[in-house]
Write an enzyme that holds these catalytic residues in place. Structure first.
Site, PDB file in Angstrom:
ATOM      1  N   GLU A 261      -4.465  -9.581  -6.369  1.00 43.70           N
ATOM      2  CA  GLU A 261      -5.246 -10.177  -7.944  1.00 43.70           C
ATOM      3  C   GLU A 261      -6.448  -9.542  -7.950  1.00 43.70           C
ATOM      4  O   GLU A 261      -6.982 -10.145  -9.311  1.00 43.70           O
ATOM      5  CB  GLU A 261      -5.652 -11.565  -6.523  1.00 43.70           C
ATOM      6  CG  GLU A 261      -5.476 -12.364  -6.124  1.00 43.70           C
ATOM      7  CD  GLU A 261      -5.939 -13.906  -5.596  1.00 43.70           C
ATOM      8  OE1 GLU A 261      -7.352 -13.896  -5.722  1.00 43.70           O
ATOM      9  OE2 GLU A 261      -5.438 -14.689  -5.193  1.00 43.70           O
ATOM     10  N   HIS A 290      14.667  -2.215  10.231  1.00 46.33           N
ATOM     11  CA  HIS A 290      15.840  -3.049  10.567  1.00 46.33           C
ATOM     12  C   HIS A 290      15.830  -4.385   9.735  1.00 46.33           C
ATOM     13  O   HIS A 290      16.595  -5.143   9.924  1.00 46.33           O
ATOM     14  CB  HIS A 290      16.277  -3.190  11.984  1.00 46.33           C
ATOM     15  CG  HIS A 290      16.050  -2.238  12.783  1.00 46.33           C
ATOM     16  ND1 HIS A 290      17.583  -1.835  13.221  1.00 46.33           N
ATOM     17  CD2 HIS A 290      14.562  -1.349  13.250  1.00 46.33           C
ATOM     18  CE1 HIS A 290      16.934  -0.339  14.408  1.00 46.33           C
ATOM     19  NE2 HIS A 290      15.228  -0.717  14.083  1.00 46.33           N
ATOM     20  N   LYS A 405      -5.346 -23.954 -10.435  1.00 40.73           N
ATOM     21  CA  LYS A 405      -6.261 -25.024  -9.683  1.00 40.73           C
ATOM     22  C   LYS A 405      -6.232 -25.809 -10.212  1.00 40.73           C
ATOM     23  O   LYS A 405      -6.621 -26.875 -10.654  1.00 40.73           O
ATOM     24  CB  LYS A 405      -7.739 -23.724  -9.162  1.00 40.73           C
ATOM     25  CG  LYS A 405      -7.796 -23.188  -8.106  1.00 40.73           C
ATOM     26  CD  LYS A 405      -9.615 -22.648  -8.056  1.00 40.73           C
ATOM     27  CE  LYS A 405      -9.249 -21.517  -6.606  1.00 40.73           C
ATOM     28  NZ  LYS A 405     -10.544 -21.222  -5.799  1.00 40.73           N
TER      29      LYS A 405
END
Ligand code: PA5
Length: 415
Positions: A261, A290, A405
């Site tokens: 951000e 792995h 938002k």
């Protein structure tokens, strides 16, 4: 104690006009590196937590992003991984998880921490409405079951706290969400879990002093930013953080938000379109050897690998003999410990990356303790602030998040 092991980076120039970067960061008027001096808030947090620890069986934190990732990291670093959870962090609005939370808590002995700087985040506010409605219906006193952590003046939560005298703590106006772990956002949940917040702050303070010093040899935040920036310019614009300690896996989650951000930006400070960023990726040693290591060794050479190593992992556990005569597993029959095996695997992973010309280095801490965790928070915050100056962008805004938002709110208002 934190140090860097840079041997796998080759010749990396760690010099630069550090004084100019420090001055530039100071002009941004941010409080993240000053809050470590705020003894008054720490004292108030400790006082509140001391009483609350005795009164409540569960603490449920409602918050998202910078309001939840720090507390999650602190809990993972210091508390037992498998015993019953005292702190439940709800950073999602998935109804399944809300319902499962209700199955394990008793409202009468639960304190809800509502954490939102803006006081407008739809995820957190909808969770608050949900649990507030339950508390109201059960005729419990909201003053005894909620504590708010929010902006000192702005937002609905501050208004409710003032009107209804709900206990509250402040996130200073000049400290953004993802830089707020050393405010009550991280300190209160930590203190409720009996984690030593004074030590977290003192560790962070020592690193803050390094961050503000002009000595490039000791300023680890500057060194980290310089490595990241120079390598990003050479096409290594993905940073993979790999702690070799499961307790630190959520530190990588916290850092992922901070880096993504802060540095992923469309405009530079002159408002020209630059679309810069470093893509953070989390991995965990040994688990992800792995799952991701094949890609890291042989895939695109576009990454910097940042290992985190704990020199004295405790306890020391031996790998015992359990069967005789298994030739295939002779290499385990060396009277070694899990601690040694973990270290050997880390070194082998780093060597393999180096052999494949993949830049990597190690951040070493002597042990997982409050001082070191506080110092790591400040190391990464300081480095991110320097990195923003190097990229010439605004580190502290998040217009890309705000847009989503805004669109969510618009869609809701149309319903
Ligand atoms: O760093 C930030 O500002 C954001 O990621 C916020 O932490 C996140 O959006 C949550 O915002 P708030 O604390 O206002 O609810």
């Amino acid at each position: 104690m934190i140090k860097f092991d840079l041997k796998n980076l080759g010749s990396q120039n760690l010099e630069g006009n550090i004084g100019a970067y420090i001055e530039a960061v100071k002009t941004r008027k941010q409080g993240f590196y000053k809050i470590v001096d705020d003894k008054k808030t720490a004292k108030a947090v400790l006082k509140f937590a001391k009483t609350a620890r005795k009164k409540y069986k569960h603490f449920v934190l409602l918050g998202i992003g910078g309001s939840s990732l720090g507390p999650i990291c602190l809990e993972q670093s210091f508390k037992h991984l498998f015993k019953e959870k005292k702190l439940i962090v709800l950073d999602n609005i998935d109804p399944v998880v809300l319902a499962e939370t209700e199955e394990v808590i008793d409202y009468k002995t639960t304190l809800f921490l509502v954490v939102t700087k803006s006081g407008t985040t739809p995820e957190t506010m909808s969770q608050y409405f949900y649990f507030r409605n339950k508390i109201n219906k059960k005729k419990l006193d909201p003053k005894k079951h909620f504590v708010f952590i929010t902006d000192p003046e702005k937002g609905l939560l501050r208004k409710i706290a003032n009107e209804e005298k709900i206990p509250s703590f402040e996130i200073p106006e000049n400290v953004g969400g993802r830089f707020s772990v050393l405010t009550p956002v991280g300190l209160l949940p930590a203190a409720l879990l009996d984690i030593k917040i004074e030590k977290i702050l003192s560790g962070a303070k020592k690193m803050r002093d390094q961050f503000l010093s002009k000595n490039t040899k000791t300023n680890l935040p500057f060194q980290l930013a310089k490595i990241q920036y120079d390598l990003a310019k050479k096409g290594k614009s993905i940073n993979v953080m790999i702690p070799y300690a499961q307790k630190l896996s959520r530190m990588a989650d916290w850092y992922r938000q901070l880096l993504a951000e802060s540095i992923g930006k469309k405009f530079n400070l002159e408002q020209e379109i630059v679309n810069v960023g470093i893509t953070p990726v989390n991995a965990l040693g040994v688990t992800d050897q792995h799952s991701q290591l094949q890609l890291y060794n042989e895939g695109p050479n576009d990454k910097l690998f940042i290992f985190i190593e704990v020199e004295k992992l405790k306890p020391i556990l031996k790998i015992p003999k359990a069967h005789k005569g298994n030739k295939d597993l002779d290499y385990l029959d060396k009277n070694i410990t899990f601690n040694q095996l973990l270290q050997i695997e880390k070194d082998a992973t780093a060597s393999a990356l180096t052999k494949n010309n993949r830049p990597n280095f190690t951040i070493k801490i002597d042990e997982i303790n409050e001082e070191n965790i506080g110092a790591l928070f400040m190391l990464f915050e300081g480095a991110t602030a320097f990195l923003g100056e190097m990229f010439n962008i605004n580190t502290f805004d998040q217009p890309g998040v705000e847009l989503s938002k805004k669109l969510t709110k618009e869609a809701l208002l149309k319903l």
